[in-house]
Write a protein that holds these residues in place. Sequence first.
Motif, PDB file in Angstrom:
ATOM      1  N   UNK A  32       0.833  -1.192   0.000  1.00  0.00           N
ATOM      2  CA  UNK A  32       0.000   0.000   0.000  1.00  0.00           C
ATOM      3  C   UNK A  32       0.875   1.252   0.000  1.00  0.00           C
ATOM      4  N   UNK A  33       0.428   2.291  -0.703  1.00  0.00           N
ATOM      5  CA  UNK A  33       1.198   3.529  -0.777  1.00  0.00           C
ATOM      6  C   UNK A  33       1.409   4.093   0.627  1.00  0.00           C
ATOM      7  N   UNK A  34       2.637   4.400   0.987  1.00  0.00           N
ATOM      8  CA  UNK A  34       2.903   4.861   2.347  1.00  0.00           C
ATOM      9  C   UNK A  34       2.748   6.367   2.489  1.00  0.00           C
ATOM     10  N   UNK A  35       2.653   6.789   3.734  1.00  0.00           N
ATOM     11  CA  UNK A  35       2.891   8.185   4.074  1.00  0.00           C
ATOM     12  C   UNK A  35       4.401   8.318   4.272  1.00  0.00           C
ATOM     13  N   UNK A  36       5.013   9.269   3.582  1.00  0.00           N
ATOM     14  CA  UNK A  36       6.456   9.474   3.673  1.00  0.00           C
ATOM     15  C   UNK A  36       6.724  10.774   4.416  1.00  0.00           C
ATOM     16  N   UNK A  37       7.637  10.741   5.380  1.00  0.00           N
ATOM     17  CA  UNK A  37       7.943  11.939   6.149  1.00  0.00           C
ATOM     18  C   UNK A  37       9.451  12.168   6.199  1.00  0.00           C
ATOM     19  N   UNK A  38       9.836  13.435   6.052  1.00  0.00           N
ATOM     20  CA  UNK A  38      11.243  13.822   6.113  1.00  0.00           C
ATOM     21  C   UNK A  38      11.676  13.970   7.563  1.00  0.00           C
ATOM     22  N   UNK A  39      12.831  13.391   7.886  1.00  0.00           N
ATOM     23  CA  UNK A  39      13.373  13.416   9.251  1.00  0.00           C
ATOM     24  C   UNK A  39      14.719  14.113   9.224  1.00  0.00           C
ATOM     25  N   UNK A  40      14.883  15.184  10.007  1.00  0.00           N
ATOM     26  CA  UNK A  40      16.195  15.849  10.059  1.00  0.00           C
ATOM     27  C   UNK A  40      16.619  16.252  11.471  1.00  0.00           C
ATOM     28  N   UNK A  41      15.812  15.891  12.481  1.00  0.00           N
ATOM     29  CA  UNK A  41      16.193  16.173  13.855  1.00  0.00           C
ATOM     30  C   UNK A  41      15.783  17.527  14.371  1.00  0.00           C
ATOM     31  N   UNK A  42      15.167  18.357  13.549  1.00  0.00           N
ATOM     32  CA  UNK A  42      14.731  19.689  13.978  1.00  0.00           C
ATOM     33  C   UNK A  42      13.387  19.598  14.693  1.00  0.00           C
ATOM     34  N   UNK A  43      13.046  20.610  15.499  1.00  0.00           N
ATOM     35  CA  UNK A  43      11.709  20.618  16.112  1.00  0.00           C
ATOM     36  C   UNK A  43      10.597  20.576  15.069  1.00  0.00           C
ATOM     37  N   UNK A  44      10.790  21.257  13.950  1.00  0.00           N
ATOM     38  CA  UNK A  44       9.805  21.232  12.876  1.00  0.00           C
ATOM     39  C   UNK A  44       9.643  19.828  12.312  1.00  0.00           C
ATOM     40  N   UNK A  45      10.749  19.090  12.211  1.00  0.00           N
ATOM     41  CA  UNK A  45      10.697  17.714  11.728  1.00  0.00           C
ATOM     42  C   UNK A  45       9.931  16.823  12.700  1.00  0.00           C
ATOM     43  N   UNK A  46      10.111  17.034  13.993  1.00  0.00           N
ATOM     44  CA  UNK A  46       9.379  16.246  14.985  1.00  0.00           C
ATOM     45  C   UNK A  46       7.878  16.474  14.845  1.00  0.00           C
ATOM     46  N   UNK A  87       1.483   8.040  -0.839  1.00  0.00           N
ATOM     47  CA  UNK A  87       0.146   8.618  -0.789  1.00  0.00           C
ATOM     48  C   UNK A  87       0.227  10.096  -0.477  1.00  0.00           C
ATOM     49  N   UNK A  88       1.171  10.465   0.369  1.00  0.00           N
ATOM     50  CA  UNK A  88       1.394  11.859   0.735  1.00  0.00           C
ATOM     51  C   UNK A  88       2.823  11.978   1.270  1.00  0.00           C
ATOM     52  N   UNK A  89       3.440  13.133   1.022  1.00  0.00           N
ATOM     53  CA  UNK A  89       4.781  13.433   1.530  1.00  0.00           C
ATOM     54  C   UNK A  89       4.654  14.553   2.555  1.00  0.00           C
ATOM     55  N   UNK A  90       5.234  14.361   3.737  1.00  0.00           N
ATOM     56  CA  UNK A  90       5.092  15.304   4.844  1.00  0.00           C
ATOM     57  C   UNK A  90       6.465  15.860   5.215  1.00  0.00           C
ATOM     58  N   UNK A  91       6.539  17.191   5.374  1.00  0.00           N
ATOM     59  CA  UNK A  91       7.773  17.828   5.826  1.00  0.00           C
ATOM     60  C   UNK A  91       7.442  18.869   6.887  1.00  0.00           C
ATOM     61  N   UNK A  92       8.455  19.235   7.658  1.00  0.00           N
ATOM     62  CA  UNK A  92       8.337  20.406   8.508  1.00  0.00           C
ATOM     63  C   UNK A  92       8.479  21.659   7.663  1.00  0.00           C
ATOM     64  N   UNK A  93       8.145  22.803   8.241  1.00  0.00           N
ATOM     65  CA  UNK A  93       8.224  24.023   7.441  1.00  0.00           C
ATOM     66  C   UNK A  93       9.634  24.560   7.320  1.00  0.00           C
ATOM     67  N   UNK A  94      10.544  24.121   8.198  1.00  0.00           N
ATOM     68  CA  UNK A  94      11.947  24.509   8.050  1.00  0.00           C
ATOM     69  C   UNK A  94      12.811  23.532   8.829  1.00  0.00           C
ATOM     70  N   UNK A  95      14.028  23.329   8.319  1.00  0.00           N
ATOM     71  CA  UNK A  95      14.930  22.370   8.940  1.00  0.00           C
ATOM     72  C   UNK A  95      15.994  23.030   9.776  1.00  0.00           C
ATOM     73  N   UNK A  96      17.030  22.251  10.086  1.00  0.00           N
ATOM     74  CA  UNK A  96      18.102  22.744  10.951  1.00  0.00           C
ATOM     75  C   UNK A  96      18.972  23.786  10.267  1.00  0.00           C
ATOM     76  N   UNK A  97      19.025  23.759   8.937  1.00  0.00           N
ATOM     77  CA  UNK A  97      19.952  24.638   8.230  1.00  0.00           C
ATOM     78  C   UNK A  97      19.385  25.985   7.863  1.00  0.00           C
TER      79      UNK A  97
END
Length: 290
Positions: A8-22, A108-118
């Motif tokens: 099944x198509x997954x939900x994909x989420x970007x992980x970078x360790x930032x509070x926004x990523x959490x 199915x959907x790609x999820x990111x925080x609005x800004x990362x550590x950089x």
Amino acid sequence: MNAPMPTRSPVVVAVDGSPSSADAVAWAAAEAGRHGLPLRLVHVCVPPAVTDPVGRDIWLDPLSSQGGHLLAEADDLAQRVHPGLRTCSELRHGFAAAQLLDAAADAAVLVTGHRGLGGFEGLLLGSVSGAVAAHARCPVVVVRGEAVTGGPVVVGVDGSPAGDAAIEFAFEQASTRGTGLLAVHAWSDVAYAGAWIPVPFVADWDALARDEERLLAERLAGMGEKYPEVVVERAVVRDRAARVLGSRSAGAQLVVLGAHGRHLLTGLGMGSTTRALLHHSRCPVAVVRT
């Protein structure tokens, strides 16, 4: 729970360790749980900008080790949000936006925080979030603002093909969340206040408003039969779309927009309203393309 990813198509989420990523991981875990989908956690190790291959290799092991640690923390957070959720983790190397787009090819959907550590101090939208929202083939959710559970799903309706796809996505989101839908059609892209306008044109405001109300009704036609459980509120406003939707985002669970509207210049990835909401919305924003 790391396991082989089901078909099944997954939900994909970007992980970078930032509070926004959490925040993004928590949102994505809840989304995957609501839809019975697996969650794919993706961390991209960005290689250092050095020309010496030996110098690059020195960094790969520590970057990979840190990435594995961040993925483990993200998986633990996802399990706390939705115990028993099916997850898998991917550690990639390369440019972040390109790798995330590739990882989300079947999503199915790609999820990111609005800004990362950089990001620079005060930056409203990170370059990676903006890039994937502009170019992903699947819907992209940029998580920002406050977490609200009782508000409606808000969808911007503009009459474009991408806007129609956004309407379908918004109804589905409202249905699975058990909440109402606010369909907003803002039909003035020009600031008329204080401008000189011919009198005959001014006399047609009521007729123009009726035309715009018909457009909204036509775009929503059939959705009530498909999603009878969703209570729909309609708002037709003579104002700029970005301003209206930005205001309505306060207290909403999600704002849903087409990737671009009727006035997009060929080759651009997002319309001006979508870009504005990604920077200033008070709740998560979903960008949907045809």
